[in-house]
Design a protein around this motif. Structure first.
Motif, short mmCIF file in Angstrom:
data_model
loop_
_atom_site.label_atom_id
_atom_site.label_comp_id
_atom_site.label_asym_id
_atom_site.label_seq_id
_atom_site.Cartn_x
_atom_site.Cartn_y
_atom_site.Cartn_z
N UNK A 40 -1.28 -9.44 -15.23
CA UNK A 40 -1.11 -10.32 -14.07
C UNK A 40 -2.03 -9.86 -12.94
N UNK A 41 -2.95 -10.75 -12.54
CA UNK A 41 -3.83 -10.41 -11.43
C UNK A 41 -3.05 -10.42 -10.12
N UNK A 42 -3.58 -9.71 -9.15
CA UNK A 42 -2.92 -9.62 -7.85
C UNK A 42 -3.43 -8.39 -7.12
N UNK A 43 -2.69 -7.96 -6.14
CA UNK A 43 -3.05 -6.74 -5.40
C UNK A 43 -2.33 -5.56 -6.05
N UNK A 44 -3.09 -4.65 -6.64
CA UNK A 44 -2.53 -3.50 -7.34
C UNK A 44 -3.00 -2.23 -6.64
N UNK A 45 -2.05 -1.48 -6.12
CA UNK A 45 -2.40 -0.27 -5.36
C UNK A 45 -1.57 0.90 -5.85
N UNK A 46 -2.22 2.06 -5.93
CA UNK A 46 -1.54 3.31 -6.27
C UNK A 46 -2.09 4.42 -5.39
N UNK A 47 -1.17 5.10 -4.73
CA UNK A 47 -1.50 6.34 -4.02
C UNK A 47 -0.70 7.46 -4.66
N UNK A 57 3.86 9.20 -7.01
CA UNK A 57 2.99 8.06 -6.77
C UNK A 57 3.70 6.96 -6.02
N UNK A 58 2.95 6.25 -5.18
CA UNK A 58 3.44 5.07 -4.47
C UNK A 58 2.77 3.86 -5.09
N UNK A 59 3.57 2.95 -5.65
CA UNK A 59 3.06 1.80 -6.38
C UNK A 59 3.33 0.51 -5.59
N UNK A 60 2.30 -0.32 -5.49
CA UNK A 60 2.46 -1.66 -4.92
C UNK A 60 1.76 -2.61 -5.89
#
Length: 324
Positions: A40-47, A57-60
């Motif tokens: 699924x495309x979208x905004x994928x962020x990992x810190x 890890x912080x997942x969005x």
């Protein structure tokens, strides 16, 4: 909880594969991730931050994923909602991860995470080495667990005990975010993580909760400590009662009595159970065949091994292998 780990960006991408690959790197290859309903495309962020005994890890991301154990590292995971909600399942159990409920995943287990669609979902994933849980359990009780500590899945963060775990984790995140070099030292990070593990052992029901009800127990005598250290160091080799007694510098009858008094089982039963636990971890966490794994841990009679395995885990080794 404000968005944590702001200075530790690993990936921010419209491509979900970037997120999946980044998660595998962060957790040191201890997990394998796969999409549940396509990419699924979208905004994928990992810190995230990784250290010797843990990674956080912080997942969005809106991606539905399956997370299973991989590689040789045995780990626990604590997942905590930061905003929105995530439907989580593990071993037939279900819960909703949000700011009031966390999920605790045991070594070898597979979890599925489905973020809510109506509001952005953010969560924290904390990996803890299984060896550290065993170490803190031993510190609390005076003896190592005779089998893997297995926690209940849903952790209620709204109750006092759950809030204590959450405060410990927040403290770790605040230290990481402070930028102070002192808090980047492994010694302080490990000390904070030990506090988290101790709080988790005392707060969340698990397979050995009954052993913690009466508080700390007296430490092991020197002979028993020597015997346990010898078994741990030689678990892949042939071990006889005489070998254990010699390592403990006492008679076989004496060390057998110490095992039964302190651990509730004989020395050879302890060896068998420990081997079976390590074999089960390897079956779930590697692609090696069962026979190879069993021989690696000192098993020479596969027929007897299968019976012992079934008695301990209520399933055959081949049935465990199907689930990896």
């Amino acid at each position: 909880m404000p968005a944590p780990l702001r200075n530790f960006l690993i990936t921010k991408s419209p491509h979900p594969v970037d997120l999946l690959n980044a998660a595998t790197r962060l957790f040191g290859g201890s997990i394998a991730t796969s999409p549940l309903d396509g990419l699924r495309k979208g905004d994928h962020e990992l810190r995230g931050v990784a250290a010797r005994d843990f990674a956080v890890g912080y997942f969005a991301s809106p991606l539905d994923v399956r997370v299973s154990s991989a590689g040789g590292r045995s780990s626990y995971f604590v997942n905590i909602g930061v905003s929105g909600a995530i439907a989580a399942s593990c071993g037939g159990l279900n819960t909703l991860l949000d700011t009031a409920t966390a999920g605790v995943v045991n070594p070898g287990d597979t979890q599925e995470l489905r973020p809510a669609r109506l509001t952005p979902s953010r969560f924290l994933g904390l990996r803890i080495d299984a060896a550290l849980v065993d170490q803190e359990f031993t510190a609390l009780t005076g003896r190592p667990p005779v089998s893997t500590v297995r926690f209940g899945f849903a952790l209620d963060l709204a109750r006092p005990k759950g809030r204590a775990v959450l405060l410990m984790i927040r403290s770790l995140l605040e230290q990481l975010d402070s930028g102070d070099p002192l808090f980047q030292r492994p010694e302080l990070q490990r000390s904070q993580l030990r506090c988290i593990v101790t709080a988790l052992l005392l707060a969340q029901p698990h397979s050995h909760t009954g052993e913690l009800r009466d508080g700390p127990q007296p430490g092991h005598p020197r002979s028993l400590r020597a015997a346990l250290a010898f078994i741990e160091a030689n678990l892949t080799e042939h071990i006889a009662l005489g070998d254990i007694a010699k390592a403990a510098d006492c008679a076989p009858r004496t060390i057998s009595s110490a095992f039964r008094d302190r651990l509730g089982l004989s020395p050879m039963s302890y060896v068998r159970n420990l081997r079976l636990d390590r074999i089960r971890q390897d079956i779930l966490n590697t692609t090696d065949n069962v026979g190879t794994i069993a021989y690696r841990w000192g098993i020479s009679h596969l027929g007897r091994f299968a019976g012992d395995y079934h008695s301990r885990f209520n399933e055959l080794p081949s049935e465990t292998a199907v689930r990896r």
